[in-house]
Enzyme design. Structure first.
Site: not given
Ligand SMILES: NC(=O)c1ccc[n+]([C@@H]2O[C@H](COP(=O)([O-])OP(=O)(O)OC[C@H]3O[C@@H](n4cnc5c(N)ncnc54)[C@H](O)[C@@H]3O)[C@@H](O)[C@H]2O)c1
Length: 260
Positions: A142, A155
């Site tokens: 991130s 985070y």
């Molecule tokens: N959305 C944003 O703005 C953003 C920005 C920067 C980084 N990210 C990073 O991108 C990655 C994906 O995030 P996203 O935005 O797609 O979120 P999301 O909530 O759509 O997806 C998260 C995924 O992680 C899985 N997960 C959560 N807890 C879990 C656990 N205990 N065991 C197994 N699986 C688990 C969920 O089932 C889901 O498939 C993350 O690491 C997040 O930090 C997101």
């Protein structure tokens, strides 16, 4: 070059992970899908990918908070698929609160899922990649792996940690044809950030869409939330031969957030 290889994407039942799964499947890459989804729905998702893209798929719902679950999951994935050629550590959670009251259980969960799980999946994937002399490890960090924001202590700590893990593993793997990189996205349009948008909507008495714009605009000179598919396409590029010299990098994709 990538057709027939196997990618394991943690957290690929929604958001960035699911979008990345579609991008890789379109190239004929076999997939290990994973996330918190019941087995029936997970199997249906895996079957849908297999039929639509004519690829081999597997679903597993391992809880990444538990090292033992990860161990069983990885052993099963390697046994069924042969080896993991592309590992995308994507699963993650968020909780925003001041350090003064930040709950210990939220700290533990964020560090376990966003950082420690990647240590386990990398460790379990490396032997096969070394045997094949080829591998791609892509950690979805991130901007918070590069800079901090208010009320995100766990985070930010986890994401800085995964950027460090990326660099350390890249050094150890460089001579084996394995690249290891972090992607550092700004705001991406997924459910992960809905709580933050809802908080702004409530505080400012504005609509969800207005709050979303305010959230993006507060940090990114490019006032546009990313489509998760853009991250999938960046992952695909990092898997390509053209990207073979990119390793140990933390690559921002952030609308100039960290350029300031
Ligand atoms: N959305 C944003 O703005 C953003 C920005 C920067 C980084 N990210 C990073 O991108 C990655 C994906 O995030 P996203 O935005 O797609 O979120 P999301 O909530 O759509 O997806 C998260 C995924 O992680 C899985 N997960 C959560 N807890 C879990 C656990 N205990 N065991 C197994 N699986 C688990 C969920 O089932 C889901 O498939 C993350 O690491 C997040 O930090 C997101």
């Amino acid at each position: 070059m990538l057709k027939g290889k196997t990618a394991l994407i943690t957290g690929s039942t929604s958001g960035i992970g699911l979008a990345a799964a579609y991008v890789l499947a379109e190239q004929g890459i076999n997939l290990v899908l994973h996330g918190l989804m019941d087995d029936e729905a997970g199997q249906a998702l895996a079957d849908e990918f297999a039929t639509k893209y004519n690829i081999k798929t597997l679903f597993d719902g391992a809880n990444l908070m538990l090292a033992e679950d990860i161990s069983v999951f990885m052993a099963k994935a390697i046994e069924v698929m042969g080896s993991i050629d592309i590992l995308v550590n994507n699963a993650g959670i968020q909780h925003t609160e001041s350090i003064d009251t930040f709950p210990e259980n939220k700290w533990d969960a964020i560090i376990a899922i966003n950082l420690t799980a990647a240590f386990h999946t990398i460790q379990k994937s490396l032997a096969g990649m070394k045997t094949n002399g080829w591998g791609r490890i892509i950690n979805i960090a991130s901007v918070h792996g590069l800079v901090a924001s208010l009320n995100k202590s766990a985070y930010v700590a986890a994401k800085h940690g995964i950027v460090g893990l990326t660099k350390a593993v890249a050094l150890e793997c460089a001579e084996h044809g394995i690249t290891v990189n972090s992607i550092c996205p700004g705001w991406v349009d997924t459910s992960l950030i809905n709580n933050q948008i809802n908080d702004i909507a409530q505080q400012k008495s504005v609509s969800f869409e207005q709050a979303k714009y305010a959230l993006v605009n507060a940090k990114q000179p490019l006032p546009e939330m990313m489509d998760p598919r853009q991250i999938g396409e960046f992952i695909l590029f990092l898997c390509s031969n053209s990207a073979r010299s990119i390793t140990g990098s933390a690559l921002p994709m952030d609308g100039a957030w960290t350029a300031q």
